[in-house]
Design a protein around this motif. Sequence first.
Motif, PDB file in Angstrom:
ATOM      1  N   GLU A  66       0.618  -1.160   0.007  1.00 52.16           N
ATOM      2  CA  GLU A  66      -0.155  -0.014  -0.034  1.00 52.16           C
ATOM      3  C   GLU A  66       0.956   1.203  -0.025  1.00 52.16           C
ATOM      4  O   GLU A  66       0.653   2.310  -0.688  1.00 52.16           O
ATOM      5  CB  GLU A  66      -0.982  -0.226   1.290  1.00 52.16           C
ATOM      6  CG  GLU A  66      -1.958   1.110   1.342  1.00 52.16           C
ATOM      7  CD  GLU A  66      -1.397   2.243   2.435  1.00 52.16           C
ATOM      8  OE1 GLU A  66      -1.720   3.317   2.096  1.00 52.16           O
ATOM      9  OE2 GLU A  66      -0.423   2.004   3.036  1.00 52.16           O
ATOM     10  N   SER A  67       2.237   1.262   0.556  1.00 53.71           N
ATOM     11  CA  SER A  67       2.844   2.381   0.942  1.00 53.71           C
ATOM     12  C   SER A  67       3.299   2.780  -0.545  1.00 53.71           C
ATOM     13  O   SER A  67       3.487   3.838  -1.092  1.00 53.71           O
ATOM     14  CB  SER A  67       4.150   2.277   1.606  1.00 53.71           C
ATOM     15  OG  SER A  67       4.845   1.132   1.226  1.00 53.71           O
ATOM     16  N   ARG A  83       0.685   4.529  -2.408  1.00 57.88           N
ATOM     17  CA  ARG A  83       0.408   5.688  -1.964  1.00 57.88           C
ATOM     18  C   ARG A  83       1.357   6.823  -2.493  1.00 57.88           C
ATOM     19  O   ARG A  83       0.916   7.761  -2.838  1.00 57.88           O
ATOM     20  CB  ARG A  83       0.328   5.925  -0.256  1.00 57.88           C
ATOM     21  CG  ARG A  83       0.417   7.013   0.284  1.00 57.88           C
ATOM     22  CD  ARG A  83       0.085   7.133   1.875  1.00 57.88           C
ATOM     23  NE  ARG A  83       0.640   5.826   2.505  1.00 57.88           N
ATOM     24  CZ  ARG A  83       1.590   5.321   3.145  1.00 57.88           C
ATOM     25  NH1 ARG A  83       2.867   6.214   2.828  1.00 57.88           N
ATOM     26  NH2 ARG A  83       1.990   4.507   3.413  1.00 57.88           N
ATOM     27  N   SER A  90       0.223   7.418  -6.044  1.00 56.80           N
ATOM     28  CA  SER A  90      -0.808   8.334  -6.173  1.00 56.80           C
ATOM     29  C   SER A  90      -0.372   9.817  -5.787  1.00 56.80           C
ATOM     30  O   SER A  90      -1.124  10.655  -6.386  1.00 56.80           O
ATOM     31  CB  SER A  90      -1.962   7.761  -5.287  1.00 56.80           C
ATOM     32  OG  SER A  90      -2.968   8.657  -5.164  1.00 56.80           O
ATOM     33  N   ASN A  91       0.505   9.995  -5.041  1.00 66.98           N
ATOM     34  CA  ASN A  91       1.011  11.330  -4.772  1.00 66.98           C
ATOM     35  C   ASN A  91       1.675  11.832  -5.997  1.00 66.98           C
ATOM     36  O   ASN A  91       1.978  13.055  -6.047  1.00 66.98           O
ATOM     37  CB  ASN A  91       1.744  11.413  -3.512  1.00 66.98           C
ATOM     38  CG  ASN A  91       0.779  11.204  -2.274  1.00 66.98           C
ATOM     39  OD1 ASN A  91      -0.289  11.381  -2.279  1.00 66.98           O
ATOM     40  ND2 ASN A  91       1.233  10.560  -1.184  1.00 66.98           N
ATOM     41  N   LYS A 115      -7.600   0.679   2.646  1.00 67.41           N
ATOM     42  CA  LYS A 115      -6.519   1.928   2.586  1.00 67.41           C
ATOM     43  C   LYS A 115      -6.606   2.331   1.012  1.00 67.41           C
ATOM     44  O   LYS A 115      -6.110   3.630   0.979  1.00 67.41           O
ATOM     45  CB  LYS A 115      -5.114   1.147   2.901  1.00 67.41           C
ATOM     46  CG  LYS A 115      -5.199   0.604   4.276  1.00 67.41           C
ATOM     47  CD  LYS A 115      -3.924  -0.092   4.085  1.00 67.41           C
ATOM     48  CE  LYS A 115      -3.737  -1.064   5.535  1.00 67.41           C
ATOM     49  NZ  LYS A 115      -2.674  -1.951   5.577  1.00 67.41           N
ATOM     50  N   PHE A 171      -7.754   6.813  -2.528  1.00 68.97           N
ATOM     51  CA  PHE A 171      -7.050   7.328  -3.678  1.00 68.97           C
ATOM     52  C   PHE A 171      -7.767   7.353  -4.839  1.00 68.97           C
ATOM     53  O   PHE A 171      -7.985   6.497  -5.472  1.00 68.97           O
ATOM     54  CB  PHE A 171      -5.836   6.342  -4.086  1.00 68.97           C
ATOM     55  CG  PHE A 171      -4.764   6.328  -2.954  1.00 68.97           C
ATOM     56  CD1 PHE A 171      -4.459   7.522  -2.371  1.00 68.97           C
ATOM     57  CD2 PHE A 171      -4.501   5.026  -2.395  1.00 68.97           C
ATOM     58  CE1 PHE A 171      -3.392   7.301  -1.160  1.00 68.97           C
ATOM     59  CE2 PHE A 171      -3.591   4.923  -1.264  1.00 68.97           C
ATOM     60  CZ  PHE A 171      -3.349   6.158  -0.679  1.00 68.97           C
TER      61      PHE A 171
END
Length: 178
Positions: free
Chosen positions: A89-90, A93, A96-97, A122, A126
């Motif tokens: 997931e990290s 993330r 996504s950023n 989680k 997004f």
Amino acid sequence: MALKATVFKAILNIADMDRHYYADHHLTIARHPSENDERMMARLLAFALNASDSLEFTKGLSTDDEPDLWQKSLSDEIELWIELGLPDESRLRKASNRARKVLLYTYGGRGVPVWWEKNRGKLARFANMTIINLPQDEVEALAQLADRNMNLQINIQDGEVTVSSNDALVTLTPAPLN
């Protein structure tokens, strides 16, 4: 001594009726020593599903801060970040950023529902992320088309993908998870 990547050449004749995209792409694909034919062909399929003049393969497995494929703007902003597999997931993330749009193509049979159940909550936050599952039996069939020199015809219509070579025909139906 470190193992070197195996180089594959592919000519993709893409007819994507869903996006009205029709083009030939001459690609050189470096298959990392730890990568199998399934993953490499899934990368090739991800390319075909999102093909454009600016979509390109990255260093992939050998680099932590790059996706498997990406599309950048003329000002070097990441417009599209494409991952494969079942990443943390990290990592998603961070993607996504950094990117305007993130696509994840999952595959792996029984591992996908377990991964999805663990990460669904989680990843729901997004808005710029789409997750698409590639059925395992179809990815295995696609891997059978792997060859050092490939000439593949890829037709995409109504969400169904047909990949054909001189010897075989494979039909895939990618399915959204989110």
